[in-house]
Design a protein around this motif. Structure first.
Motif, PDB file in Angstrom:
ATOM      1  N   VAL A 434      38.215  17.566  43.248  1.00  0.00           N
ATOM      2  CA  VAL A 434      38.264  19.088  42.316  1.00  0.00           C
ATOM      3  C   VAL A 434      37.114  19.107  40.867  1.00  0.00           C
ATOM      4  O   VAL A 434      35.754  19.435  40.628  1.00  0.00           O
ATOM      5  CB  VAL A 434      39.153  19.677  41.564  1.00  0.00           C
ATOM      6  N   GLN A 435      37.301  17.778  40.571  1.00  0.00           N
ATOM      7  CA  GLN A 435      36.417  17.559  39.414  1.00  0.00           C
ATOM      8  C   GLN A 435      34.978  17.594  39.783  1.00  0.00           C
ATOM      9  O   GLN A 435      34.551  17.109  38.799  1.00  0.00           O
ATOM     10  CB  GLN A 435      37.162  16.736  38.877  1.00  0.00           C
ATOM     11  N   ALA A 436      34.563  17.261  40.803  1.00  0.00           N
ATOM     12  CA  ALA A 436      33.061  17.190  40.987  1.00  0.00           C
ATOM     13  C   ALA A 436      32.131  18.636  40.927  1.00  0.00           C
ATOM     14  O   ALA A 436      31.313  18.637  40.837  1.00  0.00           O
ATOM     15  CB  ALA A 436      32.883  17.096  42.557  1.00  0.00           C
ATOM     16  N   PHE A 437      33.362  20.271  40.259  1.00  0.00           N
ATOM     17  CA  PHE A 437      32.579  20.960  40.288  1.00  0.00           C
ATOM     18  C   PHE A 437      33.119  21.091  39.086  1.00  0.00           C
ATOM     19  O   PHE A 437      33.911  21.017  38.162  1.00  0.00           O
ATOM     20  CB  PHE A 437      33.656  21.775  41.023  1.00  0.00           C
ATOM     21  N   LEU A 438      31.979  21.599  38.064  1.00  0.00           N
ATOM     22  CA  LEU A 438      31.515  21.141  36.506  1.00  0.00           C
ATOM     23  C   LEU A 438      31.622  22.466  36.020  1.00  0.00           C
ATOM     24  O   LEU A 438      32.148  23.035  34.291  1.00  0.00           O
ATOM     25  CB  LEU A 438      29.820  21.157  36.377  1.00  0.00           C
ATOM     26  N   PHE A 439      31.472  24.462  37.570  1.00  0.00           N
ATOM     27  CA  PHE A 439      31.806  25.338  36.589  1.00  0.00           C
ATOM     28  C   PHE A 439      32.164  26.133  37.893  1.00  0.00           C
ATOM     29  O   PHE A 439      32.772  26.493  39.106  1.00  0.00           O
ATOM     30  CB  PHE A 439      30.669  26.064  36.726  1.00  0.00           C
ATOM     31  N   VAL A 440      33.250  27.107  37.424  1.00  0.00           N
ATOM     32  CA  VAL A 440      33.730  28.290  37.727  1.00  0.00           C
ATOM     33  C   VAL A 440      33.411  29.856  37.521  1.00  0.00           C
ATOM     34  O   VAL A 440      33.574  29.892  36.383  1.00  0.00           O
ATOM     35  CB  VAL A 440      34.820  28.187  37.817  1.00  0.00           C
ATOM     36  N   ASN A 441      32.693  30.268  38.985  1.00  0.00           N
ATOM     37  CA  ASN A 441      32.264  32.015  37.802  1.00  0.00           C
ATOM     38  C   ASN A 441      33.341  32.814  38.761  1.00  0.00           C
ATOM     39  O   ASN A 441      33.711  32.607  39.543  1.00  0.00           O
ATOM     40  CB  ASN A 441      31.309  32.406  38.633  1.00  0.00           C
ATOM     41  N   VAL A 442      33.298  33.408  38.384  1.00  0.00           N
ATOM     42  CA  VAL A 442      34.282  34.185  38.430  1.00  0.00           C
ATOM     43  C   VAL A 442      33.854  36.306  38.118  1.00  0.00           C
ATOM     44  O   VAL A 442      33.238  36.541  37.332  1.00  0.00           O
ATOM     45  CB  VAL A 442      35.332  34.913  37.497  1.00  0.00           C
ATOM     46  N   THR A 443      33.367  36.178  39.915  1.00  0.00           N
ATOM     47  CA  THR A 443      33.539  38.386  39.235  1.00  0.00           C
ATOM     48  C   THR A 443      33.925  39.317  39.472  1.00  0.00           C
ATOM     49  O   THR A 443      35.646  39.102  39.975  1.00  0.00           O
ATOM     50  CB  THR A 443      32.221  37.956  40.315  1.00  0.00           C
ATOM     51  N   SER A 444      33.883  40.173  38.147  1.00  0.00           N
ATOM     52  CA  SER A 444      35.427  41.272  38.849  1.00  0.00           C
ATOM     53  C   SER A 444      34.844  42.738  38.758  1.00  0.00           C
ATOM     54  O   SER A 444      33.837  42.918  37.914  1.00  0.00           O
ATOM     55  CB  SER A 444      36.327  41.481  38.189  1.00  0.00           C
ATOM     56  N   SER A 445      35.268  42.988  39.394  1.00  0.00           N
ATOM     57  CA  SER A 445      34.900  45.122  38.398  1.00  0.00           C
ATOM     58  C   SER A 445      35.932  45.027  37.548  1.00  0.00           C
ATOM     59  O   SER A 445      36.904  44.832  36.944  1.00  0.00           O
ATOM     60  CB  SER A 445      35.313  46.048  39.476  1.00  0.00           C
ATOM     61  N   GLN A 472      33.267  29.328  43.304  1.00  0.00           N
ATOM     62  CA  GLN A 472      33.270  31.133  43.172  1.00  0.00           C
ATOM     63  C   GLN A 472      34.702  31.932  42.981  1.00  0.00           C
ATOM     64  O   GLN A 472      34.982  31.578  44.552  1.00  0.00           O
ATOM     65  CB  GLN A 472      31.877  31.464  44.550  1.00  0.00           C
ATOM     66  N   VAL A 473      34.860  32.583  42.858  1.00  0.00           N
ATOM     67  CA  VAL A 473      36.215  33.764  42.683  1.00  0.00           C
ATOM     68  C   VAL A 473      35.986  35.415  42.128  1.00  0.00           C
ATOM     69  O   VAL A 473      34.850  34.868  41.646  1.00  0.00           O
ATOM     70  CB  VAL A 473      37.178  32.960  41.680  1.00  0.00           C
ATOM     71  N   LYS A 474      36.538  36.051  43.464  1.00  0.00           N
ATOM     72  CA  LYS A 474      36.405  37.372  42.825  1.00  0.00           C
ATOM     73  C   LYS A 474      37.529  37.617  42.932  1.00  0.00           C
ATOM     74  O   LYS A 474      38.427  37.548  43.506  1.00  0.00           O
ATOM     75  CB  LYS A 474      35.845  37.690  44.587  1.00  0.00           C
ATOM     76  N   ILE A 475      37.371  38.563  41.648  1.00  0.00           N
ATOM     77  CA  ILE A 475      39.552  39.076  41.494  1.00  0.00           C
ATOM     78  C   ILE A 475      38.891  41.010  41.856  1.00  0.00           C
ATOM     79  O   ILE A 475      37.785  41.387  41.935  1.00  0.00           O
ATOM     80  CB  ILE A 475      39.583  39.231  39.817  1.00  0.00           C
ATOM     81  N   ARG A 476      39.990  41.787  42.641  1.00  0.00           N
ATOM     82  CA  ARG A 476      39.852  42.240  43.125  1.00  0.00           C
ATOM     83  C   ARG A 476      41.320  43.289  43.328  1.00  0.00           C
ATOM     84  O   ARG A 476      42.355  42.708  42.881  1.00  0.00           O
ATOM     85  CB  ARG A 476      39.787  42.804  44.243  1.00  0.00           C
ATOM     86  N   GLY A 477      41.398  44.517  43.072  1.00  0.00           N
ATOM     87  CA  GLY A 477      42.806  45.041  43.130  1.00  0.00           C
ATOM     88  C   GLY A 477      43.623  44.593  45.183  1.00  0.00           C
ATOM     89  O   GLY A 477      42.528  43.526  45.775  1.00  0.00           O
ATOM     90  N   CYS A 478      44.532  44.082  45.209  1.00  0.00           N
ATOM     91  CA  CYS A 478      44.638  43.759  45.820  1.00  0.00           C
ATOM     92  C   CYS A 478      45.438  44.771  47.479  1.00  0.00           C
ATOM     93  O   CYS A 478      44.955  46.107  47.409  1.00  0.00           O
ATOM     94  CB  CYS A 478      46.516  43.324  45.920  1.00  0.00           C
ATOM     95  N   ASN A 479      44.842  44.852  48.360  1.00  0.00           N
ATOM     96  CA  ASN A 479      45.243  45.139  49.959  1.00  0.00           C
ATOM     97  C   ASN A 479      46.969  45.616  50.361  1.00  0.00           C
ATOM     98  O   ASN A 479      47.607  45.542  49.585  1.00  0.00           O
ATOM     99  CB  ASN A 479      44.537  44.431  51.118  1.00  0.00           C
ATOM    100  N   GLN A 480      47.035  46.606  50.874  1.00  0.00           N
ATOM    101  CA  GLN A 480      48.503  47.156  50.770  1.00  0.00           C
ATOM    102  C   GLN A 480      48.745  45.865  51.928  1.00  0.00           C
ATOM    103  O   GLN A 480      47.929  45.049  53.158  1.00  0.00           O
ATOM    104  CB  GLN A 480      48.358  48.098  51.696  1.00  0.00           C
ATOM    105  N   PHE A 481      50.313  45.326  52.218  1.00  0.00           N
ATOM    106  CA  PHE A 481      50.701  44.139  52.994  1.00  0.00           C
ATOM    107  C   PHE A 481      50.688  43.342  52.480  1.00  0.00           C
ATOM    108  O   PHE A 481      50.818  42.123  52.822  1.00  0.00           O
ATOM    109  CB  PHE A 481      51.236  44.854  53.853  1.00  0.00           C
TER     110      PHE A 481
END
Length: 487
Positions: A434-445, A472-481
């Motif tokens: 985990v520590q090998a990753f220096l950055f986290v990118n988060v995209t969202s609307s 790389q992380v993406k935030i979004r609205g949750c789907n049904q169920f």
């Protein structure tokens, strides 16, 4: 026979018309599904302009009850009353100036006396007024400050100014930091023609026990609707004398409102910050509500490590300006291939665990702070979990590095891994990966502010293939169920 043929023709035309309407409806639904989300998101980009930009010349002078009910609540409808002190204003005004917008926000700092003429009043500060003399009132609280009487009367003196178009009186201290767009968003949910008293409790149970669970704590700020203020000013001075032994101005206000029969409407985004130590755990697990205010920031460590508190708040303002409603909103997701858990507090921090941690645990604040009065580890009015001394049981932490708009409706926030020089790092291989990753990118609307008028639901996120240094992380609205359920 002719009648039967006519009936048949009419039925045929009816069927064709029904099919045509159905086809048009299907096409409309298709276009809606393609474009509605984007149009909603584009419209919410204009939200800050709607709530902040207004023409004072167009104020509706029918004033406050029903004549202006057709207009959506905006910043012009709020009158701020800030409790200040002429001797300490220059040391504390920087908190106010973070959110005060000259020519847009309305209100006053109420001082105990006129400030020295040798020091010109800053143009970046709210204008000031001097409070009335309160020496005629009873006061029997030992080891307290008589200034609480003066501050309790700010709502009365603000009301008696008779300003036009006021729907809400919002009270705060000179070290309260408001997030104005979100404050407007919260107040717009309520009918300003009704009697509302809106705010939040203390985070420390000992404070609520000592003062009240039914009180909006004044440093976190609270809002009183015009009709309620009209009732309150009628009885306030009598309440001040009746409750002469009370400690604070906010206690006196709540006691008076109790006599009127109006309870507190709690909103979780008002933060008294009645804690000591590091506020990190509190902010990294923010409740599902717009961030409205902070208080007591002189008594806790800086929000961002290595920065002073004012610079930290300016840093937090970078993502806030891009997406006010999403600021500090919490999301949780997993990478089942690598057994990772990711906790996002948007615009502030990422916690990354090389193990599968339940969403219920991740929603609890890490106990990086202590109680306000006694400095104990508990109790609080929110669920907390201990911060382990074992580095192999702690998350790998990332703090906001930068925030930017991507296109018309999306943002990109980048978080950089924090290296705590005072703590040893975990030497296990899973932590090393985990520590090998220096950055986290988060995209969202851009978060549509209308979402806070609906039943609350935490938004979902997902982890994409990552390169050598960036998750790389993406935030979004949750789907049904959809749920975040580890195996």
């Amino acid at each position: 026979m002719s009648s039967h043929r006519e009936t048949s023709d009419i039925f045929s035309l009816f069927v064709k018309a029904t099919l045509l309407v159905s086809a048009v409806g299907s096409i409309s639904l298709l276009f809606y599904s393609v474009f509605s989300n984007e149009s909603q998101l584009i419209s919410c980009l204009e939200y800050c302009d709607r709530v902040l930009l207004f023409d004072p010349r167009k104020f509706n002078k029918s004033n406050n009850i029903s004549g202006d009910s057709y207009q959506e609540t905006n910043i012009s409808h709020i009158l701020f009353g800030i409790g200040g002190n002429s001797k300490t204003w220059n040391q504390r005004r920087h908190y106010c100036e973070l959110w005060w917008k000259p020519e847009i926000t309305r209100g006053y700092v109420w001082l105990d006396e006129k400030p020295p003429e040798t020091e010109p009043w800053p143009n970046t500060s709210p204008p000031y007024k001097v409070s009335e003399d309160t020496s005629r009132f009873k006061y029997s609280c030992r080891q307290c400050y008589r200034s609480s009487l003066r501050i309790a009367r700010i709502v009365k003196e603000s009301f008696e100014l008779g300003l036009d178009n006021v729907r809400w009186f919002v009270m705060g201290d000179d070290d309260t930091v408001f997030f104005v767009e979100n404050l407007v968003m919260v107040l717009a949910k309520y009918d300003h023609n009704q009697m509302y008293y809106i705010g939040g409790n203390s985070e420390s149970v000992e404070q609520n026990v000592l003062h009240s669970y039914s009180m909006a704590y004044g440093g976190g700020g609270f809002a009183i609707s015009y009709p309620l203020a009209k009732e309150l000013v009628r009885v306030l001075d009598g309440c001040i004398n009746r409750y002469s032994w009370f400690y604070g101005s906010d206690e006196r206000i709540q006691a008076c409102l109790s006599e009127i029969g109006i309870p507190l409407t709690k909103e979780l985004g008002f933060h008294q910050v009645d804690i000591r130590g590091n506020p990190y755990g509190l902010l990294a697990a923010h409740p599902l509500a717009p961030l409205v205010s902070f208080h007591h920031l002189d008594y806790v460590k800086s929000i961002f490590p290595g920065m002073n508190q004012i610079d930290s708040l300016q840093k937090l303002n970078e993502p806030y300006r891009l997406d006010p409603g999403r600021t500090l909103q919490h999301s949780v997701c997993y990478d089942f291939n690598r057994n990772w858990s990711v906790s996002v507090s948007w615009g502030y921090t990422i916690q990354l665990y090389p193990s599968l941690v339940t969403a219920m645990q991740l929603a609890m604040a890490l106990r990086t702070f202590q109680t306000w009065r006694t400095g104990n580890n508990e109790p609080f009015t929110l669920n907390t979990r201990p911060m382990s001394h074992d580095p192999c049981e702690r998350p790998v932490v990332y703090f906001l590095d930068r925030a930017e708009r991507v296109g018309r409706i999306q943002t990109l926030t980048t978080y950089k891994r924090h290296v705590d020089e005072g703590n040893a790092s975990c030497g296990r291989s899973d932590y090393a990966s985990v520590q090998a990753f220096l950055f986290v990118n988060v995209t969202s609307s851009i978060l549509n502010p209308e979402i806070f008028k609906m039943a609350p639901r935490r938004q979902c996120c997902e982890i994409f293939n990552s390169d050598k240094e960036v998750v790389q992380v993406k935030i979004r609205g949750c789907n049904q169920f959809e749920s975040v359920t580890p195996p």
